[in-house]
Design a protein around this motif. Structure first.
Motif, PDB file in Angstrom:
ATOM      1  N   ASN A 166      10.436   1.025 -18.425  1.00  0.00           N
ATOM      2  CA  ASN A 166       9.666   2.223 -18.645  1.00  0.00           C
ATOM      3  C   ASN A 166       9.343   2.713 -16.995  1.00  0.00           C
ATOM      4  OD1 ASN A 166       9.009   2.401 -21.542  1.00  0.00           O
ATOM      5  ND2 ASN A 166       8.284   0.361 -21.032  1.00  0.00           N
ATOM      6  N   ILE A 167       8.992   4.157 -17.139  1.00  0.00           N
ATOM      7  CA  ILE A 167       8.869   4.603 -15.661  1.00  0.00           C
ATOM      8  C   ILE A 167       7.180   4.471 -15.429  1.00  0.00           C
ATOM      9  CG2 ILE A 167       8.549   6.659 -14.158  1.00  0.00           C
ATOM     10  CD1 ILE A 167      10.948   7.747 -15.528  1.00  0.00           C
ATOM     11  N   VAL A 168       6.687   3.700 -14.325  1.00  0.00           N
ATOM     12  CA  VAL A 168       5.404   3.474 -14.063  1.00  0.00           C
ATOM     13  C   VAL A 168       4.790   4.679 -13.448  1.00  0.00           C
ATOM     14  CG1 VAL A 168       3.798   1.915 -13.154  1.00  0.00           C
ATOM     15  CG2 VAL A 168       5.672   1.020 -14.549  1.00  0.00           C
ATOM     16  N   GLU A 169       5.411   5.091 -12.180  1.00  0.00           N
ATOM     17  CA  GLU A 169       5.104   6.123 -11.371  1.00  0.00           C
ATOM     18  C   GLU A 169       6.452   6.839 -10.971  1.00  0.00           C
ATOM     19  OE1 GLU A 169       2.239   6.785 -10.338  1.00  0.00           O
ATOM     20  OE2 GLU A 169       0.768   5.277 -10.881  1.00  0.00           O
ATOM     21  N   SER A 170       6.329   8.290 -10.766  1.00  0.00           N
ATOM     22  CA  SER A 170       7.574   8.936 -10.447  1.00  0.00           C
ATOM     23  C   SER A 170       7.275   9.657  -9.280  1.00  0.00           C
ATOM     24  CB  SER A 170       7.662   9.941 -11.642  1.00  0.00           C
ATOM     25  OG  SER A 170       6.724  10.753 -12.033  1.00  0.00           O
ATOM     26  N   ALA A 171       8.441  10.388  -8.950  1.00  0.00           N
ATOM     27  CA  ALA A 171       8.382  11.133  -7.622  1.00  0.00           C
ATOM     28  C   ALA A 171       7.266  10.440  -6.263  1.00  0.00           C
ATOM     29  CB  ALA A 171       7.850  12.506  -7.898  1.00  0.00           C
ATOM     30  N   LEU A 172       7.629   9.420  -6.090  1.00  0.00           N
ATOM     31  CA  LEU A 172       7.112   8.485  -4.979  1.00  0.00           C
ATOM     32  C   LEU A 172       7.537   8.816  -3.568  1.00  0.00           C
ATOM     33  CD1 LEU A 172       6.421   5.208  -6.985  1.00  0.00           C
ATOM     34  CD2 LEU A 172       4.542   6.991  -6.468  1.00  0.00           C
ATOM     35  N   GLN A 173       6.437   8.722  -2.807  1.00  0.00           N
ATOM     36  CA  GLN A 173       7.101   8.637  -1.362  1.00  0.00           C
ATOM     37  C   GLN A 173       6.534   7.363  -0.864  1.00  0.00           C
ATOM     38  OE1 GLN A 173       8.892  11.407  -0.633  1.00  0.00           O
ATOM     39  NE2 GLN A 173       7.968  12.122  -2.642  1.00  0.00           N
ATOM     40  N   LEU A 201       4.045  -2.812   0.557  1.00  0.00           N
ATOM     41  CA  LEU A 201       4.756  -1.734   0.102  1.00  0.00           C
ATOM     42  C   LEU A 201       3.632  -0.646  -0.216  1.00  0.00           C
ATOM     43  CD1 LEU A 201       7.811  -0.644  -0.578  1.00  0.00           C
ATOM     44  CD2 LEU A 201       6.848  -1.834  -2.795  1.00  0.00           C
ATOM     45  N   PHE A 202       3.615   0.537   0.553  1.00  0.00           N
ATOM     46  CA  PHE A 202       2.802   1.611   0.174  1.00  0.00           C
ATOM     47  C   PHE A 202       3.449   2.657  -0.452  1.00  0.00           C
ATOM     48  CE2 PHE A 202       0.721  -0.516   3.656  1.00  0.00           C
ATOM     49  CZ  PHE A 202      -0.663  -0.728   3.072  1.00  0.00           C
ATOM     50  N   LEU A 203       3.028   3.038  -1.748  1.00  0.00           N
ATOM     51  CA  LEU A 203       3.911   4.221  -2.525  1.00  0.00           C
ATOM     52  C   LEU A 203       2.823   5.140  -2.563  1.00  0.00           C
ATOM     53  CD1 LEU A 203       5.800   2.254  -5.266  1.00  0.00           C
ATOM     54  CD2 LEU A 203       6.799   2.684  -3.005  1.00  0.00           C
ATOM     55  N   THR A 204       3.285   6.381  -2.265  1.00  0.00           N
ATOM     56  CA  THR A 204       2.234   7.619  -2.126  1.00  0.00           C
ATOM     57  C   THR A 204       2.426   8.662  -2.816  1.00  0.00           C
ATOM     58  OG1 THR A 204       3.207   8.261  -0.153  1.00  0.00           O
ATOM     59  CG2 THR A 204       1.616   6.592   0.234  1.00  0.00           C
ATOM     60  N   ASP A 205       1.519   9.849  -2.765  1.00  0.00           N
ATOM     61  CA  ASP A 205       2.028  11.205  -3.474  1.00  0.00           C
ATOM     62  C   ASP A 205       2.816  11.946  -2.541  1.00  0.00           C
ATOM     63  OD1 ASP A 205       0.803  11.271  -5.907  1.00  0.00           O
ATOM     64  OD2 ASP A 205      -1.281  11.136  -5.041  1.00  0.00           O
ATOM     65  N   GLN A 206       2.491  11.873  -1.347  1.00  0.00           N
ATOM     66  CA  GLN A 206       2.986  12.786  -0.153  1.00  0.00           C
ATOM     67  C   GLN A 206       4.024  12.028   0.486  1.00  0.00           C
ATOM     68  OE1 GLN A 206      -1.050  13.031   0.483  1.00  0.00           O
ATOM     69  NE2 GLN A 206      -0.641  13.218   2.787  1.00  0.00           N
ATOM     70  N   ALA A 207       5.152  12.760   1.362  1.00  0.00           N
ATOM     71  CA  ALA A 207       5.977  12.263   2.103  1.00  0.00           C
ATOM     72  C   ALA A 207       5.071  11.762   3.416  1.00  0.00           C
ATOM     73  CB  ALA A 207       7.124  13.245   2.555  1.00  0.00           C
ATOM     74  N   ILE A 208       5.610  10.740   4.001  1.00  0.00           N
ATOM     75  CA  ILE A 208       5.019  10.174   5.280  1.00  0.00           C
ATOM     76  C   ILE A 208       5.581  11.185   6.559  1.00  0.00           C
ATOM     77  CG2 ILE A 208       4.477   8.298   6.772  1.00  0.00           C
ATOM     78  CD1 ILE A 208       3.132   8.233   4.030  1.00  0.00           C
ATOM     79  N   VAL A 244      -2.783   6.595  -1.787  1.00  0.00           N
ATOM     80  CA  VAL A 244      -1.857   5.366  -2.290  1.00  0.00           C
ATOM     81  C   VAL A 244      -1.771   5.198  -3.708  1.00  0.00           C
ATOM     82  CG1 VAL A 244      -1.412   3.022  -2.073  1.00  0.00           C
ATOM     83  CG2 VAL A 244      -2.066   4.168  -0.127  1.00  0.00           C
ATOM     84  N   ARG A 245      -0.559   5.342  -4.421  1.00  0.00           N
ATOM     85  CA  ARG A 245      -0.605   5.397  -5.948  1.00  0.00           C
ATOM     86  C   ARG A 245      -0.204   3.836  -6.399  1.00  0.00           C
ATOM     87  NH1 ARG A 245       3.200  10.218  -7.638  1.00  0.00           N
ATOM     88  NH2 ARG A 245       3.073   9.066  -9.769  1.00  0.00           N
ATOM     89  N   PHE A 246       0.580   3.239  -5.409  1.00  0.00           N
ATOM     90  CA  PHE A 246       0.851   1.874  -5.846  1.00  0.00           C
ATOM     91  C   PHE A 246       0.993   0.912  -4.472  1.00  0.00           C
ATOM     92  CE2 PHE A 246       3.430  -1.645  -7.130  1.00  0.00           C
ATOM     93  CZ  PHE A 246       2.944  -1.924  -8.361  1.00  0.00           C
ATOM     94  N   LEU A 247       0.279  -0.230  -4.430  1.00  0.00           N
ATOM     95  CA  LEU A 247       0.435  -1.047  -3.340  1.00  0.00           C
ATOM     96  C   LEU A 247       1.052  -2.302  -3.754  1.00  0.00           C
ATOM     97  CD1 LEU A 247      -2.298  -1.240  -0.558  1.00  0.00           C
ATOM     98  CD2 LEU A 247      -1.392  -3.430  -1.601  1.00  0.00           C
ATOM     99  N   HIS A 248       1.678  -2.937  -3.193  1.00  0.00           N
ATOM    100  CA  HIS A 248       2.275  -4.311  -3.355  1.00  0.00           C
ATOM    101  C   HIS A 248       2.946  -5.278  -2.182  1.00  0.00           C
ATOM    102  CE1 HIS A 248       4.531  -7.913  -4.838  1.00  0.00           C
ATOM    103  NE2 HIS A 248       5.546  -7.647  -4.216  1.00  0.00           N
ATOM    104  N   SER A 249       2.048  -6.259  -1.885  1.00  0.00           N
ATOM    105  CA  SER A 249       2.295  -7.183  -0.793  1.00  0.00           C
ATOM    106  C   SER A 249       3.062  -8.475  -1.133  1.00  0.00           C
ATOM    107  CB  SER A 249       1.002  -7.299   0.071  1.00  0.00           C
ATOM    108  OG  SER A 249       0.202  -8.297  -0.844  1.00  0.00           O
ATOM    109  N   ASP A 250       3.912  -8.890   0.023  1.00  0.00           N
ATOM    110  CA  ASP A 250       4.659 -10.201  -0.381  1.00  0.00           C
ATOM    111  C   ASP A 250       4.476 -10.963   0.768  1.00  0.00           C
ATOM    112  OD1 ASP A 250       6.530 -11.854  -1.609  1.00  0.00           O
ATOM    113  OD2 ASP A 250       7.515 -10.515  -2.470  1.00  0.00           O
ATOM    114  N   ASP A 251       5.099 -11.871   1.047  1.00  0.00           N
ATOM    115  CA  ASP A 251       5.043 -12.804   2.042  1.00  0.00           C
ATOM    116  C   ASP A 251       5.526 -12.081   3.384  1.00  0.00           C
ATOM    117  OD1 ASP A 251       4.239 -14.930   0.693  1.00  0.00           O
ATOM    118  OD2 ASP A 251       6.200 -15.910   0.570  1.00  0.00           O
TER     119      ASP A 251
END
Length: 782
Positions: free
Chosen positions: A355-362, A402-409, A391-398
């Protein structure tokens, strides 16, 4: 024998001028037997994909137009590069292949992978013809003869044998990238951008020394240099970070490229075919480069949650859409990041499990050393808030966040992020040799001291060395758990390996801290200097070596603008070297240095009052750890002789050890034999010392073991180390047992000497003195 595999991408072969440029690189870089792997020229693969799509959609007119576009591009390349029969042969072959494509399409038997393979076939053929035309015997090779897969898995042993059989001639081989065959002799592809993978596979199969990936960039940068002018080109990047960047979609290296190099010594370089003189980026094995910081950006992605993602399924999906797919697990859920243009294909392939969780992400990812990720996440979040980036979605690993946003950086925001997160202070790699009493305390103190230094300078302990073993981590050793790491990871080493590893370190500054008592280790100093290492020594051997060797060492340090600190080689933590330097820098001139420079001999002489035999005091000092394992090393006076020589050289004198008279604090014949034999003759030592003690007492003076250096008005030098009778009211006579004392006379301190006194031994004060040298170094490097 293949030494190097060179790979050239599509941008390197995008025009006739680029083919000529690549040919010149090959002529200058390659030897007969080497291999060149090529991608399709320019955007040829994209055009072939469009041709396939037109075929599948029964768009005959579109198919004809795109085929004509391909024909025109290849014909123009051939016409610009060749004359005579070479031109006619190549055009004839091209015409036959285009006719075959047309016929297969007409009869509905066109095969996708076989169609896509033409791009690489054309590139390999044209480059081989061009090299031959320029006088370099070259053969183009279809990789389907070399690489075979079964059920999607490479048949490594069979492929290795095929490569060694078919690539033996004394020629240059131009090999097609991207393509292979299956056991049914059907064409298969290795995935989009698979030519890099072809190159590293070929290098593995041929046991090559190195792979050079030639691209349109100068190497691997901290971020996109087209967007951020201050992007850093790294000379070295470790394989794990390169692989992570590839998974995150960084275009310089691709996900599969590194796997054939695992457990090999094959070197991998990323070089610019547009700027041959530019230094490359080397992708090195783990432990041969510190972890770097990167910011890699994303555009037009969809975030998809997947149920029950199978092992290997991400690779299959990447192959399907011909694009890298990053996947991760967050809060127990599995996610994949897919280019929005391919989301429909991926959802179809996953058949109801996604399933799509977030779309059109930058957005972007920050890649860094594990120890830095949490801090960088906080900093990046604050910076994004300041720039009003949602920031619409954030994920960190070791190793990344990862920062997923609405607008292009955009470039401005990326430049701010890069400046704050990547362009940080200078870095210093610390190599510590010697983990004995002082060394262990020094390392223990490092945890607090390095944290203090990091406020102004990024200091990392990268190596610990002891008695033929070393623990080495280019990204830094966790000081709080170093003993456990030592037990698990320390390895035997030869000096050449240590020098090589230090040479591989890509830090702005490096320092070797020598806390050994090894003369052999001090002989490595010139090699450390060649690797641009500063030096900090508690070891006295280099400072008291033959004067010619010593002066050469000094010259080498000066030539490379390197520092050498050795305050603890004399006086433990007492700042005697600093004091002498300050006096001279201020215009004063030293005329005399007297004192007691051995904590051991200070304790022995100050403790003796006649009530206990001198030999018994020596045994007590040995038991308390005040002496060398064989106390005769202390009683010989050689240690103080070396210290006096270091001081003499510090004030500009060119003495050698033999220029300093030496009287041991024991009968000279007792230096022979073992320590146990010495103990059987201890009465001889007691009689020797008692006699000297009584002579001093008879003169109303006290016995001390001192060093003395004086320079008369004519510049004549007198230097000696030995037994001295000193006045009872002197500072030396009242020395606290174990202390050192330095009595310095100069033009300014003639009638009232400058006196430095304090503990002259002890692991804590000596370790602290080494930290003082390290702090001094960081301040100079700033």
């Amino acid at each position: 024998m293949t030494k190097v595999v060179h790979k050239f991408g599509g941008s390197s072969l995008s025009s006739a001028a680029r083919y000529q440029a690549v040919a010149q690189i090959v002529l200058g870089q390659c030897l007969a037997g080497d291999c060149v792997v090529v991608s399709a020229a320019g955007k040829t693969t994209n055009t072939l994909v469009k041709l396939w799509q037109s075929y599948k959609q029964d768009d005959n007119q579109g198919f004809s137009d795109i085929l004509l576009q391909l024909e025109n591009h290849q014909s123009e390349l051939i016409a610009a590069l060749f004359v005579g029969h070479n031109r006619s042969d190549l055009l004839a072959q091209l015409d036959n292949e285009l006719q075959t494509i047309t016929e297969q399409a007409k009869h509905g038997v066109l095969h996708e992978a076989t169609l896509l393979a033409h791009g690489e076939l054309w590139s390999a053929r044209v480059l081989a013809y061009l090299l031959t035309q320029l006088g370099f015997a070259a053969q183009h090779v279809d990789a389907r003869q070399l690489f075979t897969l079964h059920n999607g898995q490479l048949l490594h042993q069979q492929n290795k044998q095929a490569c060694k059989e078919l690539l033996q001639a004394n020629a240059l081989f131009v090999v097609t990238g991207f393509i292979a065959s299956d056991v049914e002799h059907q064409t298969v592809t290795l995935g989009r951008n698979g030519s890099d993978y072809s190159a590293t596979l070929l290098a593995n199969y041929l046991d090559a020394d190195a792979v050079s990936i030639w691209t349109d960039t100068q190497g691997v940068f901290s971020t996109d240099p087209r967007k951020v002018a201050s992007a850093i080109k790294y000379p070295k990047v470790c394989r794990s970070q390169a692989h992570l960047l590839a998974r995150l979609g960084n275009p310089v290296l691709h996900a599969k490229t590194l796997s054939p190099l695992k457990n090999t010594k094959i070197k991998l370089q990323v070089r610019s075919s547009f700027d041959v003189e530019a230094s490359p980026t080397e992708i090195v094995k783990e432990g041969y480069s510190k972890a770097k910081r990167f910011i890699t950006t994303f555009e037009d992605l969809d975030l998809i949650r997947v149920d029950a993602l199978r092992q290997g399924e991400v690779g299959e999906l990447s192959q399907l859409i011909q694009h890298s797919i990053h996947h991760f697990i967050a809060q127990g859920e599995c996610y994949i990041l897919v280019p929005a243009a391919h989301t429909h294909e991926v959802l179809q392939a996953l058949s109801g499990r996604a399933n799509i969780v977030e779309s059109a992400l930058q957005g972007f990812a920050v890649v860094a050393a594990p120890s830095d990720v949490a801090q960088l996440q906080v900093q990046a979040t604050q910076l994004l808030n300041e720039q009003n980036v949602v920031v619409r979605f954030l994920h960190s690993d070791d190793e990344y966040v990862l920062f997923l946003t609405d607008q292009a950086i955009d470039s401005d925001v990326l430049a701010i992020l890069h400046d704050k997160l990547v362009n940080k202070g200078r870095e210093l790699a610390v190599i510590i040799a010697g983990l004995g009493n002082v060394g262990e305390v020094f390392v223990a103190q490092c945890q607090r001291q390095v944290a203090h230094l990091k406020q102004q300078f990024d200091v990392k302990v990268v190596a610990l060395v002891r008695s033929g073993k070393m623990l080495f981590s280019a990204s830094g050793i966790a000081i709080d758990t170093w003993k456990q790491q030592w037990q698990n990871e320390a390895v035997d080493y030869a000096n050449s390996e240590l020098i090589e590893r230090i040479g591989e370190l890509d830090y702005e500054h490096k320092v070797v801290i020598d806390i050994t008592a090894s003369e052999a280790f001090s002989h490595l100093y010139p090699q450390f200097i060649k690797q641009d290492c500063h030096l900090i020594s508690a070891n006295k051997y280099a400072g008291t070596a033959d004067n010619t060797w010593y002066q050469n060492l000094r010259e080498q340090l000066t030539e490379r603008n390197l520092f050498w600190r050795y305050n603890t080689s004399v006086g433990a933590g007492l700042p005697i070297n600093f004091a002498l330097a300050d006096l001279q820098h201020s215009g004063d001139k030293i005329t005399q240095i007297d004192g007691v420079f051995s904590g051991t001999l200070s304790w022995l002489c100050s403790s003796f009052d006649g009530s206990t035999a001198f030999s018994e005091l020596v045994v007590q000092a040995q038991a308390m750890g005040y002496t060398e394992p064989d106390p005769r090393e202390d009683l010989s006076g050689r240690d103080m002789q070396r210290k006096l020589l270091i001081l003499a050289r510090d004030i500009g004198l060119t003495l050698d050890l033999e220029d300093i008279a030496l009287q041991p604090l024991m009968p000279e014949d007792m230096a022979q034999g073992s320590w146990d034999e010495f103990l059987t003759r201890r009465e001889q030592l007691d009689a020797f010392y008692a006699e000297q003690y009584q002579q001093a007492k008879a003169q109303n003076q006290v016995l001390r073991y001192t060093g003395s250096l004086s320079i008369d008005e004519q510049g004549k030098v007198s230097a000696k180390v030995g037994i001295a009778f000193v006045a009872k009211d002197s500072a030396i006579a009242h020395l606290t047992p174990g202390d050192n004392i330095f009595v310095i006379k100069s033009i300014w301190y003639e009638s009232n000497p400058l006196v430095l006194q304090g503990p002259g031994a002890g692991k804590e004060v000596t370790a602290a003195g080494i930290h003082s040298d390290l702090y001094w170094l960081t301040q100079r490097l700033k």
